[in-house]
Design a protein around this motif. Structure first.
Motif, PDB file in Angstrom:
ATOM      1  N   GLN A 158      25.608 -25.229  12.727  1.00 51.39           N
ATOM      2  CA  GLN A 158      25.552 -23.646  12.085  1.00 51.39           C
ATOM      3  C   GLN A 158      24.307 -23.802  11.196  1.00 51.39           C
ATOM      4  OE1 GLN A 158      28.039 -21.169  12.470  1.00 51.39           O
ATOM      5  NE2 GLN A 158      28.328 -22.037  14.371  1.00 51.39           N
ATOM      6  N   THR A 182      21.664 -20.682   9.078  1.00 51.49           N
ATOM      7  CA  THR A 182      21.442 -19.361   8.555  1.00 51.49           C
ATOM      8  C   THR A 182      20.099 -18.784   8.432  1.00 51.49           C
ATOM      9  OG1 THR A 182      23.543 -19.846   7.069  1.00 51.49           O
ATOM     10  CG2 THR A 182      21.879 -17.908   6.393  1.00 51.49           C
ATOM     11  N   ASN A 185      18.108 -15.953   6.608  1.00 51.75           N
ATOM     12  CA  ASN A 185      18.298 -15.258   5.234  1.00 51.75           C
ATOM     13  C   ASN A 185      17.106 -14.429   4.758  1.00 51.75           C
ATOM     14  OD1 ASN A 185      20.267 -14.714   3.075  1.00 51.75           O
ATOM     15  ND2 ASN A 185      19.065 -16.074   1.760  1.00 51.75           N
ATOM     16  N   SER A 225      21.972 -11.743   5.709  1.00 49.24           N
ATOM     17  CA  SER A 225      21.835 -13.043   6.314  1.00 49.24           C
ATOM     18  C   SER A 225      22.739 -13.031   7.838  1.00 49.24           C
ATOM     19  CB  SER A 225      22.297 -14.050   5.332  1.00 49.24           C
ATOM     20  OG  SER A 225      23.844 -13.857   5.136  1.00 49.24           O
ATOM     21  N   THR A 237      24.513 -16.158   9.849  1.00 49.14           N
ATOM     22  CA  THR A 237      25.119 -17.455  10.145  1.00 49.14           C
ATOM     23  C   THR A 237      25.628 -17.785  11.644  1.00 49.14           C
ATOM     24  OG1 THR A 237      25.494 -17.817   7.661  1.00 49.14           O
ATOM     25  CG2 THR A 237      26.583 -19.485   9.323  1.00 49.14           C
ATOM     26  N   GLN A 274      18.311 -25.630  10.644  1.00 47.81           N
ATOM     27  CA  GLN A 274      18.212 -25.199   9.015  1.00 47.81           C
ATOM     28  C   GLN A 274      17.330 -26.149   8.411  1.00 47.81           C
ATOM     29  OE1 GLN A 274      20.787 -22.821   7.793  1.00 47.81           O
ATOM     30  NE2 GLN A 274      18.993 -22.941   6.699  1.00 47.81           N
ATOM     31  N   GLY A 293      22.444 -19.600   2.618  1.00 52.85           N
ATOM     32  CA  GLY A 293      23.493 -19.735   3.200  1.00 52.85           C
ATOM     33  C   GLY A 293      24.989 -19.146   2.797  1.00 52.85           C
TER      34      GLY A 293
END
Length: 282
Positions: free
Chosen positions: A51, A53, A55, A163, A165, A171, A187
């Motif tokens: 996972q 994110t 942003n 954002s 996710t 990342q 995040g």
């Protein structure tokens, strides 16, 4: 005759042993191949499940595109704090599924998801003033779907964010600030709680679960002031998050509140809260 018979038996035994050896070797090679293939699949599955994110903030506004590498579910977090004209949107392929536009800090306009207003996204707090709160929306995607995030505006000192996710996002350690550098936290999962349920009801900060204790040097500044930590709790809870209890209730810090945490490798990570008296999620 006996000698010939003995030789024949030896030849048959030798052939049998060679056959057994070849069979065992072939089975071992097949098992090794299966084991290697399984390892490759596990690596691929592991990569896809990671996972990350994307942003967007007032300091990092504009558009970003996410492409689903498999059927998956992603989480959109949005909050349109602003002092001037601003808007955000999320489009899946050619369909706009999330939108929000406000012209000033007292604008009552609410977040719209799939054509419906989200009532709790922007609530009146008195005197005709409206305060937006972060909202989370789950989107189910098919492999190949393209999600476009857009955040633009004249935000002033407000702290908007948009954002996404989801899996397959690399990342980077952009929020690991070099020595002397301050970067914005990222995040989903940040929480400013003005009155905690313990420790005498002081304010508590919960950091996104991507952050771990060893990344920090246990120093914190609230509006530039050091020495505000009552307890830096050494465990994780409430969604695998760090808890930092301050010495005062949230309202006593006023607003806006600038929160800076020192990093073990140098530099700082910063979050901003518009009003210390109000619960804030990012």
């Amino acid at each position: 005759m006996q000698t010939s018979s003995r030789q024949l038996r030896l030849i048959i035994l030798a052939i049998f042993l060679v056959s057994v050896t070849l069979t065992t070797w072939a089975q071992a090679q097949e098992a090794a191949g299966d084991s290697q293939m399984t390892s490759v699949d596990e690596v691929l599955d592991g990569d896809d499940s990671q996972q990350g994110t994307i942003n967007l903030t007032s300091d990092n506004q504009g558009s970003r595109i996410y492409t689903a590498t498999s059927d998956c579910e992603v989480t959109i977090s949005s909050c349109l704090e602003t002092y001037g004209n601003a808007e955000l949107s999320v489009t899946v392929n050619d369909e706009k599924v999330i939108s929000w536009a406000r012209s000033h800090d007292k604008d009552p306009a609410k977040l719209i998801v799939n054509g419906k207003e989200v009532a709790e996204s922007n609530q009146e707090v008195g005197g005709g003033d409206f305060t937006p709160t972060a909202q989370k929306t789950k989107l189910k995607l098919k492999k190949g779907d393209k999600v476009t995030l857009n955040l633009t505006g004249d935000f002033g000192r407000a702290n908007p964010h948009l954002s996404l996710t989801g899996p397959g996002i690399e990342q980077k350690d952009a929020d690991q600030g070099s020595s002397g550098e301050t970067v914005m936290g990222s995040g989903g999962g940040f929480l400013w709680k003005p009155i905690s349920d313990s420790r005498g009801g002081v304010a508590v900060i919960l950091l996104p679960p991507k952050y771990r204790h060893e990344q920090f040097n246990k120093k914190i500044w609230i509006n530039g002031q050091a020495g505000e930590v009552l307890e830096w709790r050494p465990v994780y809870a409430n969604g695998n998050r760090m808890h930092i209890f301050l010495k005062k209730k949230g309202a006593q810090y006023g607003g806006p509140v600038k929160i800076e945490l020192g990093l073990a490798k140098g530099g700082k990570i910063q979050w901003n809260v518009a009003n210390g008296a109000q619960r804030t999620e990012k």
